[in-house]
Design an enzyme around this catalytic site. Structure first.
Site, mmCIF file in Angstrom:
data_model
loop_
_atom_site.group_PDB
_atom_site.id
_atom_site.type_symbol
_atom_site.label_atom_id
_atom_site.label_comp_id
_atom_site.label_asym_id
_atom_site.label_seq_id
_atom_site.Cartn_x
_atom_site.Cartn_y
_atom_site.Cartn_z
ATOM 1 N N GLU A 255 0.825 -1.206 0.000
ATOM 2 C CA GLU A 255 0.000 0.000 0.000
ATOM 3 C C GLU A 255 0.860 1.257 0.000
ATOM 4 O OE1 GLU A 255 -3.554 -2.146 2.609
ATOM 5 O OE2 GLU A 255 -2.162 -0.748 3.563
ATOM 6 N N GLU A 456 -11.578 -4.512 -2.347
ATOM 7 C CA GLU A 456 -11.093 -5.725 -1.679
ATOM 8 C C GLU A 456 -11.766 -5.855 -0.332
ATOM 9 O OE1 GLU A 456 -6.912 -6.111 -1.189
ATOM 10 O OE2 GLU A 456 -6.504 -6.404 -3.328
#
Length: 546
Positions: A255, A456
């Protein structure tokens, strides 16, 4: 509201394998949904096999003998709605680069394709591909996965993971950075992030040295670009046709964020309401901060991060920096520091976007990057856990819009988790948490900027409430758009997914996301049906072991 139920999936296994080689932790995807036909070797304790819950079979070592029915699929694939992809197990590829459990994986792909799943997501770990020597890459196991996906008509999303995974060598899913990178970190510990207590975090190389030749003559950005370039050259025949998406890892857990809290704890940080720690105390970050402070004529601001940020576990209202309206986050100094800190993160993302866009230009693959779903202080004014992660987002400032615009300039898709999470549930444990509020803000920014989105789940939940929440939040993005570009990655494939009740719920979810009234159907070649029905739905598979 319940999701309409399709015909239940059916697996009919018949197995013969050795108990001496059975590993209960190994992955075998096939639940026994209708009463199973199976004959067990006398060497196997039958309690290992559970007809209700499926089973984890032995590793792919030759003990499992089976024969698949040879048949040709005639699938009516998704024409509208949102595609669903499934992320493969963490250990799909072994530390030596070999594909694990090939037979079980092959049968899993057959089941996913029949259920109408668009494709699979594979994580390509830097620590497994470029392990021992710089610029020496081993793609063998990943090439096998891509070839297998092509065989079953599945698409592939490749995720470049330039971070470590797990807590250490004792973790069964431990994947460190490449050995040669760790050697350089041992020589220069400042290549790892550091907080104000001097605690090092080597999940990901500090972005403070992005453009410096600290990795045996290459900068980290050059090393990441070389990795991507070699992938492009190796997988060129698959790009655009089978490999349709590439996600570029940009930080811990892949991320774009700082490791304000270790990734393994961050997923559960809302339970303890961790504030996170600013990661700006390695010499490279401090040099940048000091130069920036001198540029604005405030040298004293360049000696480190905020004073009065307290520790990880404090109530933000009891800290000098994060409290309410009068915290120092809302002062000229706080604005200076948070702008610098978040801008460093955004520039790191932009460097990687620029490299990836250049390398994959013309390949017809969709590029994406992932943002952290950090929501456990979203209901406060200062949003401390977002600030320490590098997102300058508060009650009076939109910190996500600049990042979304940056991704939009390079035609990147944004990936984010939390889609299955509900405020009403999270607030019972943490009143200031708001995953839905965070997600709505990000989705709104993506809609405004016309940036596609990949959703997600944060946890591998397979209940109807979680699936329905995913559908609900996906529509926050897609409703009213003429060409909504949304897809969903289910994280991740494991034995629980293929248990009967879970599999039924999952296939319902795939159908609802695809927004089609037609059943996905597959037909057996009548010449090879061996007495079985010649017409099966895609949520029903006939597999024969002998």
């Amino acid at each position: 509201m319940a999701i309409p139920s399709p015909s239940p999936s059916t697996f009919s296994p018949s197995a013969s394998f050795s108990s001496s080689r059975t590993d209960p932790s190994s992955f075998s995807p096939f639940p026994s949904i209708s009463p199973p036909r199976f004959s067990l070797s006398s060497r196997l304790n039958s309690s290992i096999f559970s007809a209700a819950a499926g089973f984890f079979g032995a590793p792919d070592n030759g003990d499992i003998q089976y024969e698949l029915l040879h048949h040709g699929f005639s699938l009516e694939r998704r024409k509208t709605g949102s595609a669903v992809f499934v992320t493969l197990p963490l250990d799909a590829v072994s530390p030596d680069g070999q594909l694990r459990r090939k037979k079980a994986m092959s049968q899993s792909f057959r089941a996913l394709a029949a259920a109408g799943v668009e494709g699979v997501v594979i994580e390509l770990w830097w620590g497994l591909v470029e392990t021992d020597v710089p610029c020496s890459y081993n793609w063998k196991g990943y090439l096998e996965i891509v070839a297998m996906a092509r065989r079953f008509g599945l698409k592939v999303r490749a995720v470049f993971t330039f971070n470590q995974h797990g807590l250490g060598p004792d973790d069964p899913h431990w994947i460190p950075l490449p050995k040669w990178v760790l050697e350089e970190i041992n020589k220069d510990p400042d290549l790892a992030y550091s907080d104000r207590f001097g605690r090092r975090n080597s999940e990901y190389i500090t972005l403070g040295c992005d453009t410096l030749p600290v990795l045996r003559g290459r900068s980290p950005i050059q090393a990441y670009a070389d990795f991507m370039r070699n992938f492009r050259d190796t997988f060129r025949p698959y790009l655009g046709a089978i490999i349709t998406g590439i996600q570029v890892g940009m930080g811990p857990a892949g991320e774009l964020r700082y490791p304000s809290s270790p990734s393994q704890k961050l997923a559960w940080a809302w339970r303890s309401r961790e504030l996170g720690e600013f990661q700006c105390y390695d010499k490279y970050m401090l040099a940048s901060l000091n130069a920036c402070a001198q540029n604005v004529g405030m040298r004293e601001w360049g000696n480190g991060g905020p004073i009065g940020a307290s520790n990880l576990m404090n109530n933000p209202e009891q800290t000098e920096f994060f409290k309410g309206d009068d915290g120092s986050w809302n002062t000229p100094y706080g604005e200076f520091f948070l702008k610098w800190y978040s801008e460093m993160l955004r520039l790191h993302g932009e460097r990687l976007c620029k490299e990836a866009e250049t390398i994959f230009r013309g390949s017809e693959v969709n590029l994406s990057a992932k943002l952290g779903g950090i929501h456990w202080h979203y209901g406060t004014k200062s949003h401390p856990s977002e600030l320490t992660a590098g997102y300058y987002n508060t009650s009076i400032r939109d910190g996500y819009l600049p990042i979304v615009r940056m991704f939009g300039r390079y035609k990147f898709t944004i990936c984010c988790s939390c889609f299955e999470m509900k405020d009403v549930v999270e607030k019972q444990m943490n009143p200031v948490s708001s995953p839905e509020g965070f997600l709505r803000q990000l989705l709104t920014a993506a809609r405004v900027c016309g940036v596609p989105l990949e959703g997600e789940n944060s946890a591998s939940r397979l209940d109807d409430d979680s699936f329905q929440q995913v559908v609900k939040m996906s529509r926050v993005y897609t409703d009213g758009l003429e060409k909504p570009l949304f897809s969903f990655n289910f994280v991740r494939m494991d034995k629980n997914m293929f248990e009967y009740s879970n599999w039924v719920r999952f296939t319902r979810f795939v159908r609802q996301m695809s927004d089609t009234s037609k059943l996905f159907r597959a037909k057996l070649d009548p010449g090879n049906n061996r007495g079985l029905s010649t017409d099966i739905t895609a949520s029903r598979l006939a597999l024969v072991y002998h």
